[in-house]
Design a protein around this motif. Structure first.
Motif, mmCIF file in Angstrom:
data_model
loop_
_atom_site.group_PDB
_atom_site.id
_atom_site.type_symbol
_atom_site.label_atom_id
_atom_site.label_comp_id
_atom_site.label_asym_id
_atom_site.label_seq_id
_atom_site.Cartn_x
_atom_site.Cartn_y
_atom_site.Cartn_z
ATOM 1 N N ASP A 91 -22.972 0.801 90.257
ATOM 2 C CA ASP A 91 -21.839 2.106 90.433
ATOM 3 C C ASP A 91 -20.843 1.915 89.786
ATOM 4 N N THR A 92 -20.347 0.404 89.831
ATOM 5 C CA THR A 92 -18.828 0.522 89.413
ATOM 6 C C THR A 92 -19.365 0.261 87.739
ATOM 7 N N GLY A 93 -20.220 0.400 87.270
ATOM 8 C CA GLY A 93 -20.437 -0.003 85.652
ATOM 9 C C GLY A 93 -20.542 1.433 85.400
ATOM 10 N N ILE A 94 -20.964 2.614 86.195
ATOM 11 C CA ILE A 94 -20.949 3.514 85.797
ATOM 12 C C ILE A 94 -19.858 4.639 85.986
ATOM 13 N N VAL A 99 -15.758 7.572 82.731
ATOM 14 C CA VAL A 99 -14.484 8.040 83.190
ATOM 15 C C VAL A 99 -14.084 8.183 81.599
ATOM 16 N N GLY A 100 -14.204 6.415 81.193
ATOM 17 C CA GLY A 100 -14.499 6.057 79.928
ATOM 18 C C GLY A 100 -14.779 6.996 78.904
ATOM 19 N N ALA A 103 -13.575 10.209 78.862
ATOM 20 C CA ALA A 103 -11.749 10.384 78.330
ATOM 21 C C ALA A 103 -11.908 10.663 77.305
ATOM 22 N N LEU A 104 -13.002 9.589 76.023
ATOM 23 C CA LEU A 104 -12.584 9.591 75.010
ATOM 24 C C LEU A 104 -12.929 10.293 73.853
ATOM 25 N N GLY A 105 -14.069 11.246 74.894
ATOM 26 C CA GLY A 105 -14.014 12.778 74.539
ATOM 27 C C GLY A 105 -12.946 13.878 74.312
ATOM 28 N N VAL A 106 -12.436 13.755 75.485
ATOM 29 C CA VAL A 106 -11.056 14.306 75.471
ATOM 30 C C VAL A 106 -10.054 13.939 74.828
#
Length: 288
Positions: A91-94, A99-100, A103-106
């Protein structure tokens, strides 16, 4: 009754209805396994983690579907890497990759002023712009999902209910999990351009979760999930037409609303039955 029938007299609404129905079938076939396996968060992360691939594919004048698929694979691979190479839970990895990647896409979208696929269309799509070619593509994806679900039915059942026994019986649960992830990618990638990632996720989880409340076996649950998806699509298009709201968001919202309505009715019914049983002396400690 004109308000109910008028929308479906228009050709593009008819195509939108067919698109929603095909997506509902595809998502019911995949979503039932997702709900039983507890992969809803991962599926959501995959659907939103496609944005960098879509943005890069557009900037390179490449196929958006290929970009979306590659981005989804990177997302899943990243989650697996975090889980294997650290003490953190999946879950932490997900959450980190969710988010990463988003964020990169935005960031990519914000730097590309000429980007044609804005965030709104990425999230909600444009179901009213579905073409005949899109319908054919969705139908093929639904058939592929059906074939895979039939062929891998027993390994999937063993995987979602008891992974250790699946290994004992030689069902290769790791391979079954990979195939299931591939189905999730197929459902999301095949549908996002038409109905958006939010609607895909809504129809992937909400109808299957609603069907799960009825406690049926897997195949009847898939049928029920399909019916719930169809009803959300049809009612959503009617509401969208008459209330002038976004079609994709309306359909997704109704799919989720169905779950809470059914869950609320079921909970109230069980409470009433429990009170009636207690008043009739069916439950509780004996007074003798």
């Amino acid at each position: 009754m004109d308000w109910l029938l008028d929308p479906f007299a228009v050709s593009f609404v008819q195509r939108a209805l067919w698109a929603g129905m095909l997506v509902s079938i595809l998502c019911a076939l995949v979503g039932t396994w997702v709900v039983l396996r507890g992969m809803a968060f991962l599926s959501d992360a995959v659907s939103h983690g496609m944005l960098p691939g879509v943005a890069i594919a557009y900037l390179m004048s490449a196929n958006l579907l290929i970009g979306a698929a590659l981005s989804a694979v990177v997302m899943i691979g990243g989650v697996a890497w975090v889980s294997r190479n650290s003490t953190l839970t999946e879950d932490t990895g997900i959450g980190l990759l969710f988010v990463g990647m988003l964020a990169l896409g935005v960031v990519i979208v914000s730097r590309a002023r000429s980007f044609a696929v804005d965030l709104t269309s990425f999230l909600f799509g444009d179901v009213l712009s579905a073409t005949t070619a899109d319908l054919v593509f969705l139908a093929v994806a639904a058939v592929v999902a059906l074939v895979v679900s039939v062929v891998a039915y027993r390994p999937f059942v063993a995987l979602v209910f008891d992974e250790r026994k699946a290994q004992t019986f030689g069902f290769r649960p790791r391979l079954a999990h990979i195939v299931l992830l591939a189905l999730v990618v197929l459902a999301v990638v095949a549908s996002f351009r038409i109905v958006g990632t939010l609607l895909v996720f809504g129809l992937l989880v909400a109808p299957s979760a609603t069907a799960y409340l009825f406690g049926r076996s897997i195949v009847p649950s898939m049928v029920l999930a399909t019916l719930f998806g169809w009803s959300a699509t049809a009612i959503g298009l009617v509401v969208s037409w008459n209330a002038n709201t976004a079609a994709g968001a309306t359909i997704a919202g109704l799919a989720v609303l169905q779950f809470f309505v059914v869950a609320g009715v079921k909970s109230s019914r069980e409470a009433l039955w429990g009170r009636a049983s207690i008043s009739n002396g069916s439950f509780g400690p004996s007074l003798r």
